[in-house]
Design a protein around this motif. Structure first.
Motif, mmCIF file in Angstrom:
data_model
loop_
_atom_site.group_PDB
_atom_site.id
_atom_site.type_symbol
_atom_site.label_atom_id
_atom_site.label_comp_id
_atom_site.label_asym_id
_atom_site.label_seq_id
_atom_site.Cartn_x
_atom_site.Cartn_y
_atom_site.Cartn_z
ATOM 1 N N ARG A 147 0.848 -1.205 0.000
ATOM 2 C CA ARG A 147 0.000 0.000 0.000
ATOM 3 C C ARG A 147 0.877 1.247 0.000
ATOM 4 N N THR A 148 0.385 2.290 -0.637
ATOM 5 C CA THR A 148 1.110 3.564 -0.658
ATOM 6 C C THR A 148 0.185 4.676 -0.181
ATOM 7 N N ILE A 149 0.735 5.564 0.633
ATOM 8 C CA ILE A 149 -0.034 6.701 1.150
ATOM 9 C C ILE A 149 0.796 7.954 0.946
ATOM 10 N N ARG A 150 0.258 8.917 0.238
ATOM 11 C CA ARG A 150 0.950 10.196 0.032
ATOM 12 C C ARG A 150 0.549 11.140 1.145
ATOM 13 N N LYS A 151 1.475 11.450 2.039
ATOM 14 C CA LYS A 151 1.187 12.326 3.176
ATOM 15 C C LYS A 151 1.068 13.780 2.740
ATOM 16 N N ASN A 152 2.029 14.207 1.935
ATOM 17 C CA ASN A 152 2.022 15.570 1.400
ATOM 18 C C ASN A 152 2.827 15.544 0.114
ATOM 19 N N GLY A 189 5.848 16.135 -0.438
ATOM 20 C CA GLY A 189 7.233 15.687 -0.319
ATOM 21 C C GLY A 189 7.427 14.363 0.371
ATOM 22 N N THR A 190 6.365 13.756 0.925
ATOM 23 C CA THR A 190 6.510 12.541 1.732
ATOM 24 C C THR A 190 5.456 11.505 1.352
ATOM 25 N N ALA A 191 5.879 10.224 1.395
ATOM 26 C CA ALA A 191 4.942 9.120 1.183
ATOM 27 C C ALA A 191 5.319 7.972 2.105
ATOM 28 N N VAL A 192 4.341 7.148 2.476
ATOM 29 C CA VAL A 192 4.553 5.979 3.319
ATOM 30 C C VAL A 192 4.225 4.732 2.499
ATOM 31 N N ILE A 193 5.130 3.750 2.564
ATOM 32 C CA ILE A 193 4.956 2.477 1.860
ATOM 33 C C ILE A 193 4.799 1.383 2.902
ATOM 34 N N LYS A 194 3.778 0.518 2.749
ATOM 35 C CA LYS A 194 3.566 -0.595 3.673
ATOM 36 C C LYS A 194 3.384 -1.890 2.881
ATOM 37 N N TRP A 195 3.709 -3.025 3.507
ATOM 38 C CA TRP A 195 3.538 -4.333 2.870
ATOM 39 C C TRP A 195 3.425 -5.408 3.949
ATOM 40 N N ALA A 196 3.034 -6.605 3.547
ATOM 41 C CA ALA A 196 2.867 -7.706 4.488
ATOM 42 C C ALA A 196 4.224 -8.293 4.868
ATOM 43 N N SER A 207 12.835 -6.526 10.641
ATOM 44 C CA SER A 207 11.463 -6.932 10.329
ATOM 45 C C SER A 207 10.538 -5.766 9.983
ATOM 46 N N LYS A 208 11.068 -4.584 9.779
ATOM 47 C CA LYS A 208 10.219 -3.430 9.461
ATOM 48 C C LYS A 208 9.482 -3.654 8.144
ATOM 49 N N THR A 209 8.188 -3.308 8.162
ATOM 50 C CA THR A 209 7.378 -3.450 6.944
ATOM 51 C C THR A 209 6.748 -2.114 6.565
ATOM 52 N N ARG A 210 7.459 -1.071 6.902
ATOM 53 C CA ARG A 210 6.961 0.280 6.612
ATOM 54 C C ARG A 210 8.152 1.178 6.322
ATOM 55 N N ALA A 211 8.075 1.930 5.227
ATOM 56 C CA ALA A 211 9.149 2.846 4.858
ATOM 57 C C ALA A 211 8.564 4.212 4.564
ATOM 58 N N VAL A 212 9.289 5.240 4.974
ATOM 59 C CA VAL A 212 8.876 6.617 4.702
ATOM 60 C C VAL A 212 9.815 7.194 3.650
ATOM 61 N N PRO A 228 11.840 -11.846 -5.879
ATOM 62 C CA PRO A 228 11.395 -11.028 -7.014
ATOM 63 C C PRO A 228 10.812 -9.710 -6.499
ATOM 64 N N TRP A 229 10.870 -8.688 -7.311
ATOM 65 C CA TRP A 229 10.241 -7.419 -6.949
ATOM 66 C C TRP A 229 8.720 -7.585 -6.899
ATOM 67 N N SER A 230 8.102 -6.843 -6.018
ATOM 68 C CA SER A 230 6.639 -6.845 -5.933
ATOM 69 C C SER A 230 6.036 -6.194 -7.172
ATOM 70 N N ALA A 231 4.728 -6.265 -7.276
ATOM 71 C CA ALA A 231 4.046 -5.540 -8.339
ATOM 72 C C ALA A 231 4.296 -4.041 -8.156
ATOM 73 N N VAL A 232 4.301 -3.309 -9.253
ATOM 74 C CA VAL A 232 4.534 -1.861 -9.197
ATOM 75 C C VAL A 232 3.302 -1.171 -8.625
ATOM 76 N N LYS A 233 3.527 -0.292 -7.649
ATOM 77 C CA LYS A 233 2.450 0.497 -7.061
ATOM 78 C C LYS A 233 2.660 1.975 -7.366
ATOM 79 N N ARG A 234 1.577 2.682 -7.538
ATOM 80 C CA ARG A 234 1.608 4.100 -7.897
ATOM 81 C C ARG A 234 1.511 4.967 -6.653
ATOM 82 N N ILE A 235 2.341 5.995 -6.598
ATOM 83 C CA ILE A 235 2.254 7.003 -5.534
ATOM 84 C C ILE A 235 1.762 8.280 -6.203
ATOM 85 N N ALA A 236 0.517 8.550 -6.051
ATOM 86 C CA ALA A 236 -0.086 9.687 -6.757
ATOM 87 C C ALA A 236 0.456 11.000 -6.215
#
Length: 703
Positions: A618-623, A625-632, A661-666, A693-701
């Motif tokens: 999942r991708t979340i655009r905070k503002n 200049g910043t986005a948060v990426i999460k995965w299982a 074990s972090k599954t979240r990146a800023v 393998p790389w995950s599927a490509v996700k869009r950060i709007a």
């Protein structure tokens, strides 16, 4: 201009190691960047290294690191006042009187002497010490006193490279680069200085033994012209071809047999010479000095050797030309082994090696033995020049190896050549003095040496292999021995071996013992294991196809367990995916081919860790200049890598690495535009990093 190095007295030591030898061609007595990936060295403590999977990749390494100031050996004759550097002679007094002959720096020299109890050479021969003072200061020299009172100066560590016959080193010994030659199961270490190289060499030899570690030494080819050479009066150019009956045999065999391929490890070939007009030069011929397919001979030795074989055989004898020396006549140990490896992978019928590794402990050298043994098992006879030092052939490797054919020389008077090495390990003798053969620009030239004798025997082997392709090396030996003209004392002797084979009636007599064939399975080629890679479905194993293979047997090692058979697949297959794998576990694989019911040897092993593709991203655009990426979360991983870019193709992507074990990146510092991102897991095992393998490509709007 020579730089002076040392003004202080040298520290002399009496010792003899494999590092004191020099590689020489026997004719005159002395003869791109890598697209590499990490590879496991086979233990959990293995050091990081880069994988070289085939001969061409090793050749690229050699080409990329070659230096033009390498030299083979320097002979200092203080009595005669002469210095000879790879065939170039100077007056000793002119050399030691150069203006910059001393700068007060300390000298790096090891003196070696043949006889025990000799007095210190530094004290007994001040002219030698003065000469050493004129040599460049950044090189480590070894000085060996020869039996005739001359001094041979070599620089065994000038390539700053060591070859260690294991892939399980647990220390890099301060090497700047580490490479794994996976096909030969050896490690190549490169260093910043010669001092570092020698220090590592001494340490590795203590731990693994001198027979397992080699400096990548330089050899020089120094050919000589023969003033007394004359054309054969028959249909051949070499009198040796006519002497052995191959001039008439050539006409008798023309058009009657299938193709056989002879590998010629030498300085290349001048294709324009008329002697090669009807000769097929294999398109797989290769230049191991420059890492390309240009095998043109700008030296001459290889052309002369190839010309002897062409003169002696019909046109169905094809050449695999493997260039191992540059235009100045220089090569190295690693170059020669890589070329021989390449030749055997192409299942040639015979190999000619008009070269030799000369030294008092040649009998203890084993650097080419694994390949010589492989050739022996597969029925590929290797003809070796015995060397032109006039000493026992036990001092010349690989001629001293019992599984090669050691060839000495004689002249038209049927007398053993004085220059030719001799001894109980000589197998056969052949013409070598005043041999006329091909030269550059379509000319002929006469040359002398055991380098000229070996290709006469190689030509004889080619006839035997065209008549019975699966003839074993002992079978080749027996057929040659049975046809020898005994030129010395009755039976085998130290100057002629069994004598010189005469093949005049070969076609009429045929193969004398048809039972001397390659053992079952020996002739089946070993597959080249190309890649072992984790995919989302499992671990995919790919290999190079073996011609006419019926099937392939795949073996697997789980973790550090034993290697077990896991699957048999069709001979038309060249890939298989192992789906019975567990997340985060390392698996190693090997493959062997089966043809006509006979199994070949297993390939070298390659390993991969099965890592699933990250999901639920999942991708979340905070503002802006910043986005948060999460995965299982995935089990048994060392961390994750995140890459993001302004294009879906990931061109010019930036990368973020998270350990644990972090599954979240800023992601910070993003521009006001749309981005695309992917995540993959990684795991470090045995000093090697494996990735999913790389995950599927996700869009950060954009926001």
């Amino acid at each position: 201009m020579r730089k002076k190095v040392n003004d202080r007295p040298a520290q002399w030591r009496k010792c003899l190691t494999a590092a004191a030898m020099s590689f020489v061609l026997a004719v005159c007595g002395l003869f791109q960047s890598l697209a590499a990936v990490p590879v496991s060295a086979g233990t959990t403590d293995a050091i990081d290294g880069q994988e070289l999977t085939n001969s061409k990749e090793v050749s690229s390494l050699i080409s990329d690191t070659w230096e033009e100031d390498y030299f083979g050996s320097i002979t200092v004759d203080t009595e005669a006042g002469k210095v000879e550097t790879d065939g170039e002679t100077e007056k000793l007094d002119e050399v030691i009187q150069t203006p910059d002959a001393s700068d007060g720096s300390e000298e790096n020299v090891t003196i070696q002497q043949h006889a025990a109890g000799e007095k210190d050479t530094a004290e007994s021969d001040p002219l030698l010490e003065e000469y050493i003072d004129t040599l460049p200061e950044d090189t480590l020299y070894t000085v060996e006193e020869t039996e005739n009172g001359e001094y041979e100066v070599t620089a065994p560590f000038q390539t700053k490279r060591l070859i260690v016959e294991t892939m399980q080193l647990t220390d890099d010994y301060d090497a700047t680069e580490v490479y794994y030659n996976t096909e030969l199961n050896e490690t190549i270490l490169e260093f910043a200085t010669e001092e570092d190289t020698k220090e590592a060499f001494d340490t590795i030899c203590q731990k693994y033994g001198e027979e397992s570690c080699y400096p990548d030494e330089i050899y020089y080819v120094d050919d000589i012209l023969a003033d007394d050479a004359s054309l054969s009066s028959g249909t051949s150019y070499s009198w040796g071809t006519a002497y052995m009956g191959m001039n008439t045999l050539k006409a008798q065999a023309e058009g009657k047999y299938g193709a056989v391929t002879v590998a010629i490890l030498d300085t290349g070939i001048d294709r324009s010479n008329f002697m090669f007009q009807s000769r097929t030069i294999s398109p797989q011929s290769y230049n191991f000095i420059d890492a390309n397919k240009n095998v043109s001979d700008n030296h001459g030795h290889g052309t002369h050797v190839a010309g002897i074989i062409a003169d002696s055989t019909p046109s169905n004898v094809q050449f695999l030309v493997l260039k191992i020396s540059n235009s100045s006549g220089y090569s190295s140990l690693l170059t020669i082994k890589t070329a021989l490896q390449y030749a055997l992978n192409r299942n040639v019928s015979a190999v000619n090696m008009s070269l030799g590794f000369v030294g008092v402990n040649a009998m203890s050298i084993t650097y080419l033995d694994s390949l010589i043994n492989r050739a022996y098992r597969n029925g590929i006879a290797i003809s070796c020049a015995s060397g032109n030092n006039g000493v026992d052939v036990s001092y010349c490797y690989p001629a001293c190896n019992s599984k090669t054919l050691a060839v000495s020389s004689f002249g038209q008077n049927e007398r053993a050549a004085s220059y030719s090495n001799h001894g109980s390990r000589i197998d056969f003798s052949a013409p070598g003095t005043g041999i006329v053969s091909a030269a550059a620009n379509g000319f002929l030239v006469g040359m002398t040496g055991t380098s000229m004798s070996a290709p006469h025997i190689t030509a004889a082997v080619a006839y035997l292999k065209m008549m019975q392709p699966n003839l074993s090396v002992p079978g080749v030996y027996h057929e040659l021995q049975a046809r020898c003209r005994d030129l010395g004392t009755p039976g085998r002797d130290e100057y002629f071996g069994w004598g010189c084979p005469i093949l005049t009636n070969l076609l009429q007599e045929g193969i004398l013992n048809a039972n001397n064939v390659v053992a079952p399975g020996s002739g089946t080629a070993t597959p080249l294991l190309k890649k072992v890679k984790s995919t989302d479905d499992g671990i995919r194993v790919t290999w190079g196809k073996v011609k006419k293979a019926d099937r392939y047997v795949i073996y697997r090692r789980k973790g550090n367990g034993s290697l077990k058979k896991v699957r048999t697949v069709s001979g038309s297959t060249k890939a298989w995916t192992d789906r019975n794998v567990s997340q985060g576990i390392r698996y190693s694989y090997a493959v062997k081919a089966v043809k006509n019911g006979e199994s070949g040897s297993r390939s070298a092993e390659k390993a991969a860790v099965y890592l699933k593709q990250p999901q639920k991203m999942r991708t979340i655009r905070k503002n802006s200049g910043t986005a948060v990426i999460k995965w299982a979360k995935l089990a048994r991983v060392s961390g994750y890598q995140i890459r993001y870019a302004g294009k879906r193709t990931m061109k010019n992507a930036a990368t973020v690495v998270l350990s644990g074990s972090k599954t979240r990146a800023v992601l910070k510092g993003l521009g006001k535009k749309t981005y695309y991102c992917q995540v993959r897991a990684y795991k470090n095992v045995g000093g090697v990093q494996y990735t999913s393998p790389w995950s599927a490509v996700k869009r950060i709007a954009k926001k």
